[in-house]
Design a protein around this motif. Structure first.
Motif, PDB file in Angstrom:
ATOM      1  N   LEU A 188      62.779  -3.757  17.475  1.00  0.00           N
ATOM      2  CA  LEU A 188      62.366  -2.480  18.063  1.00  0.00           C
ATOM      3  C   LEU A 188      61.120  -2.663  18.908  1.00  0.00           C
ATOM      4  O   LEU A 188      60.918  -1.967  19.898  1.00  0.00           O
ATOM      5  CB  LEU A 188      62.104  -1.466  16.963  1.00  0.00           C
ATOM      6  N   ARG A 189      60.280  -3.618  18.507  1.00  0.00           N
ATOM      7  CA  ARG A 189      59.044  -3.884  19.246  1.00  0.00           C
ATOM      8  C   ARG A 189      59.341  -4.435  20.638  1.00  0.00           C
ATOM      9  O   ARG A 189      58.585  -4.219  21.574  1.00  0.00           O
ATOM     10  CB  ARG A 189      58.229  -4.888  18.444  1.00  0.00           C
ATOM     11  N   LYS A 190      60.483  -5.156  20.754  1.00  0.00           N
ATOM     12  CA  LYS A 190      60.808  -5.781  22.039  1.00  0.00           C
ATOM     13  C   LYS A 190      61.242  -4.761  23.080  1.00  0.00           C
ATOM     14  O   LYS A 190      61.184  -5.021  24.270  1.00  0.00           O
ATOM     15  CB  LYS A 190      61.942  -6.785  21.847  1.00  0.00           C
ATOM     16  N   ARG A 191      61.701  -3.609  22.648  1.00  0.00           N
ATOM     17  CA  ARG A 191      62.145  -2.603  23.602  1.00  0.00           C
ATOM     18  C   ARG A 191      60.961  -2.073  24.397  1.00  0.00           C
ATOM     19  O   ARG A 191      59.832  -2.099  23.951  1.00  0.00           O
ATOM     20  CB  ARG A 191      62.789  -1.431  22.853  1.00  0.00           C
ATOM     21  N   ASP A 192      61.266  -1.548  25.567  1.00  0.00           N
ATOM     22  CA  ASP A 192      60.198  -0.976  26.386  1.00  0.00           C
ATOM     23  C   ASP A 192      59.742   0.366  25.834  1.00  0.00           C
ATOM     24  O   ASP A 192      58.555   0.642  25.730  1.00  0.00           O
ATOM     25  CB  ASP A 192      60.688  -0.805  27.830  1.00  0.00           C
ATOM     26  N   THR A 193      60.733   1.192  25.475  1.00  0.00           N
ATOM     27  CA  THR A 193      60.387   2.499  24.952  1.00  0.00           C
ATOM     28  C   THR A 193      60.223   2.405  23.444  1.00  0.00           C
ATOM     29  O   THR A 193      60.936   1.657  22.779  1.00  0.00           O
ATOM     30  CB  THR A 193      61.500   3.504  25.256  1.00  0.00           C
ATOM     31  N   PRO A 194      59.285   3.160  22.898  1.00  0.00           N
ATOM     32  CA  PRO A 194      59.159   3.147  21.438  1.00  0.00           C
ATOM     33  C   PRO A 194      60.305   3.886  20.789  1.00  0.00           C
ATOM     34  O   PRO A 194      61.051   4.608  21.448  1.00  0.00           O
ATOM     35  CB  PRO A 194      57.831   3.873  21.203  1.00  0.00           C
ATOM     36  N   TYR A 195      60.456   3.650  19.489  1.00  0.00           N
ATOM     37  CA  TYR A 195      61.499   4.309  18.734  1.00  0.00           C
ATOM     38  C   TYR A 195      61.189   5.785  18.585  1.00  0.00           C
ATOM     39  O   TYR A 195      60.025   6.134  18.497  1.00  0.00           O
ATOM     40  CB  TYR A 195      61.624   3.671  17.352  1.00  0.00           C
ATOM     41  N   PRO A 196      62.088   6.723  18.539  1.00  0.00           N
ATOM     42  CA  PRO A 196      63.512   6.546  18.815  1.00  0.00           C
ATOM     43  C   PRO A 196      63.741   6.393  20.306  1.00  0.00           C
ATOM     44  O   PRO A 196      63.144   7.097  21.096  1.00  0.00           O
ATOM     45  CB  PRO A 196      64.141   7.836  18.284  1.00  0.00           C
ATOM     46  N   ALA A 197      64.589   5.455  20.674  1.00  0.00           N
ATOM     47  CA  ALA A 197      64.713   5.073  22.071  1.00  0.00           C
ATOM     48  C   ALA A 197      65.375   6.190  22.865  1.00  0.00           C
ATOM     49  O   ALA A 197      66.374   6.767  22.446  1.00  0.00           O
ATOM     50  CB  ALA A 197      65.535   3.808  22.178  1.00  0.00           C
ATOM     51  N   GLU A 198      64.778   6.474  24.019  1.00  0.00           N
ATOM     52  CA  GLU A 198      65.379   7.457  24.909  1.00  0.00           C
ATOM     53  C   GLU A 198      66.542   6.844  25.680  1.00  0.00           C
ATOM     54  O   GLU A 198      67.477   7.522  26.077  1.00  0.00           O
ATOM     55  CB  GLU A 198      64.347   7.952  25.925  1.00  0.00           C
ATOM     56  N   SER A 199      66.468   5.533  25.904  1.00  0.00           N
ATOM     57  CA  SER A 199      67.474   4.873  26.723  1.00  0.00           C
ATOM     58  C   SER A 199      68.720   4.599  25.897  1.00  0.00           C
ATOM     59  O   SER A 199      68.779   4.876  24.708  1.00  0.00           O
ATOM     60  CB  SER A 199      66.905   3.576  27.265  1.00  0.00           C
ATOM     61  N   GLY A 200      69.728   4.049  26.597  1.00  0.00           N
ATOM     62  CA  GLY A 200      70.988   3.796  25.936  1.00  0.00           C
ATOM     63  C   GLY A 200      70.883   2.660  24.939  1.00  0.00           C
ATOM     64  O   GLY A 200      69.973   1.830  25.011  1.00  0.00           O
ATOM     65  N   PRO A 201      71.791   2.588  24.017  1.00  0.00           N
ATOM     66  CA  PRO A 201      71.721   1.559  22.986  1.00  0.00           C
ATOM     67  C   PRO A 201      72.084   0.169  23.476  1.00  0.00           C
ATOM     68  O   PRO A 201      71.814  -0.799  22.787  1.00  0.00           O
ATOM     69  CB  PRO A 201      72.739   2.060  21.943  1.00  0.00           C
ATOM     70  N   MET A 202      72.689   0.054  24.665  1.00  0.00           N
ATOM     71  CA  MET A 202      73.154  -1.255  25.120  1.00  0.00           C
ATOM     72  C   MET A 202      72.135  -1.951  26.014  1.00  0.00           C
ATOM     73  O   MET A 202      72.419  -2.973  26.603  1.00  0.00           O
ATOM     74  CB  MET A 202      74.461  -1.101  25.915  1.00  0.00           C
ATOM     75  N   GLU A 203      70.930  -1.433  26.093  1.00  0.00           N
ATOM     76  CA  GLU A 203      69.995  -1.958  27.087  1.00  0.00           C
ATOM     77  C   GLU A 203      69.546  -3.376  26.761  1.00  0.00           C
ATOM     78  O   GLU A 203      69.615  -4.277  27.573  1.00  0.00           O
ATOM     79  CB  GLU A 203      68.781  -1.049  27.168  1.00  0.00           C
ATOM     80  N   ASN A 204      69.131  -3.589  25.540  1.00  0.00           N
ATOM     81  CA  ASN A 204      68.670  -4.919  25.144  1.00  0.00           C
ATOM     82  C   ASN A 204      69.625  -5.537  24.142  1.00  0.00           C
ATOM     83  O   ASN A 204      69.229  -6.156  23.179  1.00  0.00           O
ATOM     84  CB  ASN A 204      67.282  -4.833  24.516  1.00  0.00           C
ATOM     85  N   ALA A 205      70.899  -5.364  24.386  1.00  0.00           N
ATOM     86  CA  ALA A 205      71.868  -5.775  23.373  1.00  0.00           C
ATOM     87  C   ALA A 205      72.037  -7.285  23.303  1.00  0.00           C
ATOM     88  O   ALA A 205      72.696  -7.776  22.403  1.00  0.00           O
ATOM     89  CB  ALA A 205      73.218  -5.127  23.666  1.00  0.00           C
TER      90      ALA A 205
END
Lengths: 86, 94
Positions: B75-92
């Motif tokens: 979750l830390r690697k994502r750009d947006t913090p949790y809960p993610a606003e973006s789609g679930p496949m972004e950093n899949a």
């Protein structure tokens, strides 16, 4: 001897309570994780003391499990979650 | 004397459980959950069932703790913090 072991168990529990305060306060995630590592060690000590108090020899296996999984959690933290929540 | 130990243990269990749930920093909740597993194992010892305590220490504190730390790292690697606003496949991919 039994009284000394009981006093020792209570002392270890109080030291762990001080560590929980460190988890509540600790500014970085590393402080919190190190406190959890301390609890792994205290858990080994507490399990061994309780094993002597209750004559359950099988509890020593559980102390081994505590020691092993404390190391596993430390590795998971360093590899994956270092720097989170800073 | 062991009644003092038991009361302390139960009080600390409640303290850790409330601290684990009533917290919006995810990493702190995960650490509190690991500590809760350790203390629950000791509570099972005091209740006289060492095999349940062994399973609690292995699964509750060890494996679940490692998996949750892994999840926090992802979750830390994502750009947006949790809960993610973006789609679930972004950093899949990772």
């Amino acid at each position: 001897m039994t009284l000394a072991l009981q006093a020792l168990a209570i002392t270890i529990l109080i030291s762990v309570a001080l560590g929980i305060y460190r988890i509540e306060r600790g500014p970085t995630g590393t402080d919190r994780m190190l406190s959890a590592m301390l609890f792994g060690t205290s858990g080994v000590a507490l399990t061994l003391v309780l094993s002597e108090l209750t004559d359950l020899g099988g509890l020593r296996d559980m102390a081994l499990t505590f020691a092993l999984l404390g190391a596993l959690t430390a590795v998971a933290f360093v590899k994956r979650a270092w720097g989170a929540d800073d | 004397m062991m009644a003092v130990f038991d009361i302390l243990l139960v009080g600390m269990l409640i303290w850790i459980a409330v601290g684990s749930l009533n917290e919006n920093r995810l990493f702190k909740s995960v650490v509190m959950f690991i500590v809760f597993g350790l203390f629950m194992a000791i509570a099972w010892i005091r209740l006289g069932s060492p095999d349940v305590a062994l399973a609690e220490a292995a699964i509750g504190a060890g494996v679940t703790g490692a998996l949750m730390l892994d999840a926090v790292g992802h979750l830390r690697k994502r750009d947006t913090p949790y809960p993610a606003e973006s789609g679930p496949m972004e950093n899949a991919d990772d």
